[in-house]
Design an enzyme around this catalytic site. Sequence first.
Site, short mmCIF file in Angstrom:
data_model
loop_
_atom_site.label_atom_id
_atom_site.label_comp_id
_atom_site.label_asym_id
_atom_site.label_seq_id
_atom_site.Cartn_x
_atom_site.Cartn_y
_atom_site.Cartn_z
N ASP A 19 0.81 -1.36 -0.12
CA ASP A 19 0.02 0.00 0.06
C ASP A 19 0.93 1.30 0.04
OD1 ASP A 19 -2.43 1.56 0.24
OD2 ASP A 19 -2.47 1.45 2.24
N GLY A 22 0.34 5.26 -4.80
CA GLY A 22 -0.51 6.26 -5.19
C GLY A 22 0.12 7.68 -4.23
N ARG A 23 0.41 7.51 -3.00
CA ARG A 23 0.49 8.67 -2.34
C ARG A 23 2.14 8.74 -2.38
NH1 ARG A 23 -1.46 6.29 3.26
NH2 ARG A 23 -1.83 4.60 1.71
N ARG A 32 -0.11 8.42 -10.69
CA ARG A 32 -0.14 7.20 -9.77
C ARG A 32 0.71 6.18 -10.34
NH1 ARG A 32 -3.79 7.05 -5.70
NH2 ARG A 32 -4.14 4.92 -6.04
N HIS A 36 3.08 2.91 -9.12
CA HIS A 36 3.03 1.63 -9.22
C HIS A 36 4.18 0.86 -9.44
CE1 HIS A 36 -1.17 1.80 -7.90
NE2 HIS A 36 -1.64 2.36 -8.92
N SER A 64 -7.19 -6.00 -5.48
CA SER A 64 -8.32 -6.40 -4.55
C SER A 64 -9.50 -6.40 -6.00
CB SER A 64 -8.63 -5.43 -3.64
OG SER A 64 -9.13 -4.38 -4.06
N GLU A 66 -12.11 -4.78 -5.38
CA GLU A 66 -12.53 -3.55 -5.22
C GLU A 66 -11.69 -2.54 -6.22
OE1 GLU A 66 -14.06 -5.76 -2.19
OE2 GLU A 66 -11.96 -5.13 -2.22
N TRP A 68 -11.11 -2.57 -9.38
CA TRP A 68 -11.62 -2.21 -10.56
C TRP A 68 -12.21 -0.91 -10.57
CZ3 TRP A 68 -10.05 -5.35 -14.41
CH2 TRP A 68 -9.80 -6.78 -14.14
N LEU A 129 10.97 -20.40 -1.87
CA LEU A 129 9.96 -19.56 -1.47
C LEU A 129 8.53 -19.84 -2.35
CD1 LEU A 129 8.60 -17.11 -0.17
CD2 LEU A 129 9.55 -15.70 -1.59
N ARG A 186 1.62 -4.24 6.83
CA ARG A 186 0.88 -3.41 6.23
C ARG A 186 1.84 -2.00 6.09
NH1 ARG A 186 -5.15 -1.76 4.59
NH2 ARG A 186 -4.67 -0.18 3.04
N SER A 194 -8.36 -4.53 5.00
CA SER A 194 -8.97 -4.32 3.90
C SER A 194 -9.16 -5.52 2.97
CB SER A 194 -7.87 -3.37 3.04
OG SER A 194 -7.40 -2.19 3.58
#
Length: 244
Positions: A19, A22-23, A32, A36, A64, A66, A68, A129, A186, A194
């Site tokens: 997370d 964007g910030r 943004r 990424h 996620s 969401e 989309w 891993l 996080r 989330s």
Amino acid sequence: MKQQLLPSQLPQHIGIIMDGNGRWAKLRGLPRTAGHKAGAAIFKKIMTHCGERGIKYVTVYAFSTENWKRSPDEVHALMDLFMQYMEDAKNYYKDNIQIHIIGDRTPFSPEMVARMEACESDTAAATGLHLNVALNYGGQHELTQAMQKIAQKVKAGELAPEEITEETIEQNLYTAGMPPVDLIIRPSGEYRLSNFMIWQAAYAEYVFMDTLWPDFGPKELDKALAVYAKRNRRFGAEEPEDKK
């Protein structure tokens, strides 16, 4: 220098909510999509470091159910980025990293689904891993799908309702056969799950950090591991008398 931890002090399975991209970009006056790309570059470094530290399983929250809802341009840029990194799967294999893509693949293009399958195939023989990349993933959606699979078995007479156990549910999750999540990390200063790994993280330890994901390097991971090593995990049991 990274803290030397015993294997017994390390988590078997880490979940990472990546997370803050964007910030990170906004603070630098960048789009943004630049955030990424920066976050994707950090991703490979962190996975390599997890392998070097002896972590067996890592699940990263990449996109996620969401997500989309974001702008079409941003979603398109993310899909292109995912394609590029899945095409890089052979380099993950060189680091002995086995990749699994978890989540609902239905909305993705045939080309993207084919690349997911190739990515998993290209790294299947790796023994280090196990990396789960959660794409179009949501914990509630995962549990809903698991319940639907179980209900179909009950409807077909293959399973009686009273035979449904926690193990039955786990066997129908994307992470079937994997250990539960021990540690959720996080970055970015947010303090919420989330909709990530709701079932698997039932007894996970949480480490929240203010660092934005593109600035999250191996040192930050080692700090989180050191915090985890100091936690007293009781799994609901009473605390020992000498620690009360």
